[in-house]
Write an enzyme that holds these catalytic residues in place. Sequence first.
Site, PDB file in Angstrom:
ATOM      1  CE1 TYR A   1      14.667  31.180   4.126  1.00  0.00           C
ATOM      2  CE2 TYR A   1      14.921  28.825   3.722  1.00  0.00           C
ATOM      3  CZ  TYR A   1      14.659  30.106   3.250  1.00  0.00           C
ATOM      4  OH  TYR A   1      14.399  30.305   1.931  1.00  0.00           O
TER       5      TYR A   1
ATOM      6  CE  LYS B   1      -0.275  -0.223   5.042  1.00  0.00           C
ATOM      7  NZ  LYS B   1      -1.084  -0.686   6.167  1.00  0.00           N
TER       8      LYS B   1
HETATM    9  C1  LIG Z   1      -0.323  -1.788   6.716  1.00  0.00           C
HETATM   10  C2  LIG Z   1      -0.882  -3.051   7.211  1.00  0.00           C
HETATM   11  C3  LIG Z   1      -0.057  -4.150   7.481  1.00  0.00           C
HETATM   12  C4  LIG Z   1       1.461  -4.079   7.412  1.00  0.00           C
HETATM   13  O1  LIG Z   1       1.950  -3.506   8.605  1.00  0.00           O
HETATM   14  P1  LIG Z   1       3.529  -3.382   8.880  1.00  0.00           P
HETATM   15  O2  LIG Z   1       3.606  -2.840  10.259  1.00  0.00           O
HETATM   16  O3  LIG Z   1       4.050  -2.413   7.865  1.00  0.00           O
HETATM   17  O4  LIG Z   1       4.097  -4.728   8.712  1.00  0.00           O
HETATM   18  C5  LIG Z   1      -0.658  -5.336   7.835  1.00  0.00           C
HETATM   19  N1  LIG Z   1      -2.006  -5.443   7.944  1.00  0.00           N
HETATM   20  C6  LIG Z   1      -2.822  -4.401   7.711  1.00  0.00           C
HETATM   21  C7  LIG Z   1      -4.295  -4.575   7.852  1.00  0.00           C
HETATM   22  C8  LIG Z   1      -2.303  -3.178   7.354  1.00  0.00           C
HETATM   23  O5  LIG Z   1      -3.117  -2.148   7.124  1.00  0.00           O
END
Ligand SMILES: *Cc1c(COP(=O)(O)O)cnc(C)c1O
Length: 356
Positions: A253, A35
């Site tokens: 800055y 994702k």
């Molecule tokens: C993002 C997500 C994961 C992965 O989590 P990590 O901590 O990056 O391993 C697993 N399950 C769900 C439902 C998620 O949304």
Amino acid sequence: MSRPACAIIDTAAFVANYRHAKTLAPHARALAVVKANAYGHGAVELALVLDSEADGFGVACTEEAVELREAGVTRPIVLLEGVFEPDELMLASQLQLAVGIHSHTQLNWLEHAQLPHPLRVWLKLDTGMHRLGFAAPEIAAVRQRLLASTNVAGLVLMSHFARADEPECRYTAHQLTLFRETVAAHGDPLSLANSAAVMAWPDSHCDWVRPGIMLYGSSPLAGDEGVSLRPVMRLQSRLIAIRELAAGEAIGYGGRYVCARPTRVGTVAIGYADGYPRHAPDGTPVVVDGQRTRLIGRVSMDMLTVDLSDLPNAGIGAPVELWGENLPANEIAAHCGTIAYELFTRITRRVQRRYA
Ligand SMILES: *Cc1c(COP(=O)(O)O)cnc(C)c1O
């Protein structure tokens, strides 16, 4: 020559990290979570590298899944939060996406949809994260409704941990127990483990693990160096200017950093518009020409400044690593009060990703 800020993505390291997750959970299938553009690394490129061996991919929305299917990804894809509008179920059916179902609203949409093919459903149980999912006492009835629907091709029961990154924390054991008690009567495949649970909670592996951050080489466990994981992204740029400042002179800055002694200062072509955190404090490590030094002065939009006083030979054009093999993203995150997840996902479009 173009602007030197870029992210080098080591695809072999990504594959090695996936295989490592499979080794840690040898009896489970593993959904590679890609994702948010594979946590900023490029979802299409990385999913294609793994498409011949991944058991499946996890994404957050149909837009992310469409991008993968259009690029030729053939493996199962799970919409971890399901759909946000009922119309998307048609697309999910056409593209053979499995859908999360976490609410009665989504359940009703699915029951009333007219679909060309039934969908695999990942039914979400809320065991303590308290964001999404059905409460334990509701599960049996919801499951019956799903099994009675001609739109459902099969079920996985899933839940998500809130504190799996704390290996001593009893809350995770509590979530795991509640999950097991709730699903015990049903024969469905089960899925609980994110990266932290893959690494620290073997009892939670069940049928499908869902590693995300570990695939990118960053350990989610506090105090863990993640030695068995390989960093996938190297964020790099170059020195584009060098000057000698006298004691008492201020840099950048707000004049945040005032030189305590005569200081050789290097200017690096990368800034917060590239995704490097603006709130990085003085002293945040930076690797210049293979040697560690430190950030001094406030990060600007396109540039940042580093102390070269101990690097007399670093000249204009010298390579600079902001994180990567020589500088764990977790270490930068700790300096900046955040986590590697946020560093990776904030890398902007301006930063060219190069795949090696
Ligand atoms: C993002 C997500 C994961 C992965 O989590 P990590 O901590 O990056 O391993 C697993 N399950 C769900 C439902 C998620 O949304």
